[in-house]
Design a protein around this motif. Sequence first.
Motif, PDB file in Angstrom:
ATOM      1  N   MET A   1       0.846  -1.212   0.000  1.00 12.73           N
ATOM      2  CA  MET A   1       0.000   0.000   0.000  1.00 12.73           C
ATOM      3  C   MET A   1       0.875   1.253   0.000  1.00 12.73           C
ATOM      4  N   ASN A   2       0.641   2.111  -0.929  1.00  8.54           N
ATOM      5  CA  ASN A   2       1.447   3.334  -1.008  1.00  8.54           C
ATOM      6  C   ASN A   2       0.899   4.379  -0.040  1.00  8.54           C
ATOM      7  N   LEU A   3       1.713   4.668   0.969  1.00  6.68           N
ATOM      8  CA  LEU A   3       1.219   5.581   2.022  1.00  6.68           C
ATOM      9  C   LEU A   3       1.021   7.010   1.523  1.00  6.68           C
ATOM     10  N   ASP A   4       1.759   7.384   0.495  1.00  7.47           N
ATOM     11  CA  ASP A   4       1.569   8.746  -0.066  1.00  7.47           C
ATOM     12  C   ASP A   4       0.163   8.885  -0.669  1.00  7.47           C
ATOM     13  N   TYR A   5      -0.261   7.785  -1.337  1.00  5.63           N
ATOM     14  CA  TYR A   5      -1.615   7.818  -1.900  1.00  5.63           C
ATOM     15  C   TYR A   5      -2.667   7.893  -0.802  1.00  5.63           C
ATOM     16  N   VAL A   6      -2.386   7.103   0.279  1.00  2.00           N
ATOM     17  CA  VAL A   6      -3.337   7.109   1.393  1.00  2.00           C
ATOM     18  C   VAL A   6      -3.492   8.538   1.935  1.00  2.00           C
ATOM     19  N   LYS A   7      -2.343   9.188   2.120  1.00  2.89           N
ATOM     20  CA  LYS A   7      -2.342  10.551   2.661  1.00  2.89           C
ATOM     21  C   LYS A   7      -3.130  11.516   1.749  1.00  2.89           C
ATOM     22  N   LYS A   8      -2.858  11.367   0.435  1.00  6.66           N
ATOM     23  CA  LYS A   8      -3.514  12.238  -0.547  1.00  6.66           C
ATOM     24  C   LYS A   8      -5.044  12.054  -0.519  1.00  6.66           C
ATOM     25  N   ASP A   9      -5.429  10.748  -0.531  1.00  5.80           N
ATOM     26  CA  ASP A   9      -6.871  10.448  -0.494  1.00  5.80           C
ATOM     27  C   ASP A   9      -7.507  11.003   0.781  1.00  5.80           C
ATOM     28  N   PHE A  10      -6.798  10.827   1.883  1.00  2.92           N
ATOM     29  CA  PHE A  10      -7.342  11.287   3.167  1.00  2.92           C
ATOM     30  C   PHE A  10      -7.563  12.813   3.151  1.00  2.92           C
ATOM     31  N   LEU A  11      -6.549  13.515   2.614  1.00  3.49           N
ATOM     32  CA  LEU A  11      -6.678  14.991   2.589  1.00  3.49           C
ATOM     33  C   LEU A  11      -7.889  15.422   1.741  1.00  3.49           C
ATOM     34  N   TYR A  30     -10.407   5.556   7.660  1.00  4.92           N
ATOM     35  CA  TYR A  30      -8.946   5.518   7.730  1.00  4.92           C
ATOM     36  C   TYR A  30      -8.423   4.885   9.010  1.00  4.92           C
ATOM     37  N   VAL A  31      -8.949   5.303  10.164  1.00  8.31           N
ATOM     38  CA  VAL A  31      -8.352   4.799  11.401  1.00  8.31           C
ATOM     39  C   VAL A  31      -9.319   3.924  12.208  1.00  8.31           C
ATOM     40  N   GLY A  32     -10.438   3.543  11.611  1.00  8.04           N
ATOM     41  CA  GLY A  32     -11.379   2.645  12.294  1.00  8.04           C
ATOM     42  C   GLY A  32     -10.857   1.210  12.299  1.00  8.04           C
ATOM     43  N   ARG A  33     -11.616   0.340  12.971  1.00  9.02           N
ATOM     44  CA  ARG A  33     -11.147  -1.052  13.087  1.00  9.02           C
ATOM     45  C   ARG A  33     -11.021  -1.737  11.734  1.00  9.02           C
ATOM     46  N   LYS A  34     -11.894  -1.339  10.808  1.00  6.46           N
ATOM     47  CA  LYS A  34     -11.799  -1.946   9.468  1.00  6.46           C
ATOM     48  C   LYS A  34     -11.218  -0.955   8.474  1.00  6.46           C
ATOM     49  N   GLY A  35     -10.495   0.034   8.988  1.00  9.75           N
ATOM     50  CA  GLY A  35     -10.004   1.121   8.151  1.00  9.75           C
ATOM     51  C   GLY A  35      -8.741   0.790   7.374  1.00  9.75           C
ATOM     52  N   VAL A  36      -8.344   1.766   6.574  1.00 11.96           N
ATOM     53  CA  VAL A  36      -7.192   1.631   5.669  1.00 11.96           C
ATOM     54  C   VAL A  36      -5.909   1.340   6.458  1.00 11.96           C
ATOM     55  N   ILE A  37      -5.687   2.057   7.574  1.00 11.31           N
ATOM     56  CA  ILE A  37      -4.437   1.901   8.332  1.00 11.31           C
ATOM     57  C   ILE A  37      -4.359   0.500   8.957  1.00 11.31           C
ATOM     58  N   THR A  38      -5.479   0.030   9.521  1.00 10.96           N
ATOM     59  CA  THR A  38      -5.497  -1.319  10.099  1.00 10.96           C
ATOM     60  C   THR A  38      -5.158  -2.347   9.016  1.00 10.96           C
ATOM     61  N   ALA A  39      -5.707  -2.144   7.811  1.00 11.49           N
ATOM     62  CA  ALA A  39      -5.421  -3.066   6.700  1.00 11.49           C
ATOM     63  C   ALA A  39      -3.942  -3.036   6.355  1.00 11.49           C
ATOM     64  N   LEU A  62       1.763   8.082  10.482  1.00 11.90           N
ATOM     65  CA  LEU A  62       0.645   8.461   9.627  1.00 11.90           C
ATOM     66  C   LEU A  62      -0.679   8.418  10.406  1.00 11.90           C
ATOM     67  N   LYS A  63      -0.834   7.360  11.235  1.00 12.11           N
ATOM     68  CA  LYS A  63      -2.065   7.209  12.008  1.00 12.11           C
ATOM     69  C   LYS A  63      -2.242   8.391  12.962  1.00 12.11           C
ATOM     70  N   GLU A  64      -1.141   8.747  13.642  1.00 16.73           N
ATOM     71  CA  GLU A  64      -1.233   9.883  14.582  1.00 16.73           C
ATOM     72  C   GLU A  64      -1.578  11.178  13.864  1.00 16.73           C
ATOM     73  N   TRP A  65      -0.949  11.338  12.697  1.00 15.73           N
ATOM     74  CA  TRP A  65      -1.191  12.564  11.923  1.00 15.73           C
ATOM     75  C   TRP A  65      -2.673  12.641  11.487  1.00 15.73           C
ATOM     76  N   ILE A  66      -3.162  11.458  11.021  1.00 16.50           N
ATOM     77  CA  ILE A  66      -4.577  11.419  10.597  1.00 16.50           C
ATOM     78  C   ILE A  66      -5.499  11.768  11.768  1.00 16.50           C
ATOM     79  N   GLU A  67      -5.216  11.180  12.943  1.00 20.21           N
ATOM     80  CA  GLU A  67      -6.069  11.435  14.108  1.00 20.21           C
ATOM     81  C   GLU A  67      -6.025  12.913  14.523  1.00 20.21           C
ATOM     82  N   TRP A  68      -4.871  13.481  14.427  1.00 26.00           N
ATOM     83  CA  TRP A  68      -4.713  14.899  14.781  1.00 26.00           C
ATOM     84  C   TRP A  68      -5.501  15.793  13.807  1.00 26.00           C
ATOM     85  N   LYS A  69      -5.372  15.408  12.494  1.00 24.68           N
ATOM     86  CA  LYS A  69      -6.094  16.181  11.459  1.00 24.68           C
ATOM     87  C   LYS A  69      -7.618  16.106  11.693  1.00 24.68           C
TER      88      LYS A  69
END
Length: 338
Positions: A1-11, A30-39, A62-69
């Motif tokens: 999984m390309n984390l840059d893409y994940v970040k872009k999609d999330f934004l 993104y950060v739920g139990r069945k979310g992208v990061i868990t996967a 990335l997870k912390e950044w997403i939660e903060w955002k």
Amino acid sequence: MNLDYVKKDFLKDIGEASSLPTLYEVKAKYVGRKGVITAAFKEFKNLSPEERRERGRLLNELKEWIEWKIKEREREILEAEALRRELEGFVDFTLPGRRVKIGSLHPLNRVLREIIEIFSNMGFSLEEGPEIELDYYNFEALNIPKDHPARDMHDTFYITDNALLRTHTSPVQIRAMKKRKPPLRVISAGKVYRRDSDPTHSPMFHQVEGLLVDEDVKLADLKGVLSEFANRIFGGKRKIRFRPSYFPFTEPSVEVDVECVKCGGKDESCVVCKGTGWLEILGAGMVHPEVFKAVGYDSGKYVGFAFGLGVERITMLKYGIDDIRLFFENDLRFLQQF
Ligand code: FA5
């Protein structure tokens, strides 16, 4: 999984989340139990221990950044909603005001009030009667029996054989006399109905009725009262004249004319009085003994006079209006002139 893409999609997703429910959907995605990061964490299985550590660090960051955002966006949304609620009842006092149109009395009501005031000042009290009237009060008790030709003078709207829309205010005379003992001094005002329609006749119009009963009443008293009325309603000193007429409920009966309100009888080409110098304003007479008999008054002891006028006619003469239908069209260009 390309984390840059994940970040872009999330934004992109978070940028579009403008309410709390949509924001929480993004959070779950993104950060739920069945979310992208868990996967993404689950992809670790096939990596070497070193790669796994490096990947784990990046993912946790990335997870912390997403939660903060998400927290930051949540605060923004809450603030925006609070502001919207605050502004809901906000009135901008700097906007120019909306002009409130103030209504005025209809010309007929204005004249009706004037007429009532004039007779009140002469000691007449106001009496009410129904607009749906019994044949008895509208005709019989007024000395107009069934099949009497005088009924033709009133083109009546019948409701049943026995009930009708009153054709004049005279039935209120009967109601007043049945209710009280003489001496009596009453007026009655209101709507009356006839099958009649042209520039000077309307199927619904207004009359004012007057009735005075006492022991020593003469035709001259009637003339005095009506002469005073003409002076007050048209202003100045107005001559009136009596012309012989016929009503079944008065004897003698008269038609009352007032000196022309436009030319005062001086202009032979006057369009208002058609050069006659006189304008008919009402019908009147001395109460017929048959009427007293119907209400149980002693016609050997009591005498009375009665009169009935059309409010539209008086208003048309007073203001120089030549078409009665103007009163009922509710055209503001007409009504605002009063
Ligand atoms: C009567 O209605 C008698 N009840 C008046 C009366 C009362 C006489 C008491 C004697 C004693 P007449 O039908 O003439 O009379 O009507 C009186 C007035 O109502 C008329 O002078 C006229 O101004 C007005 N009038 C009559 N028909 C109409 C109509 N269709 N539209 C507008 N005004 C009308």
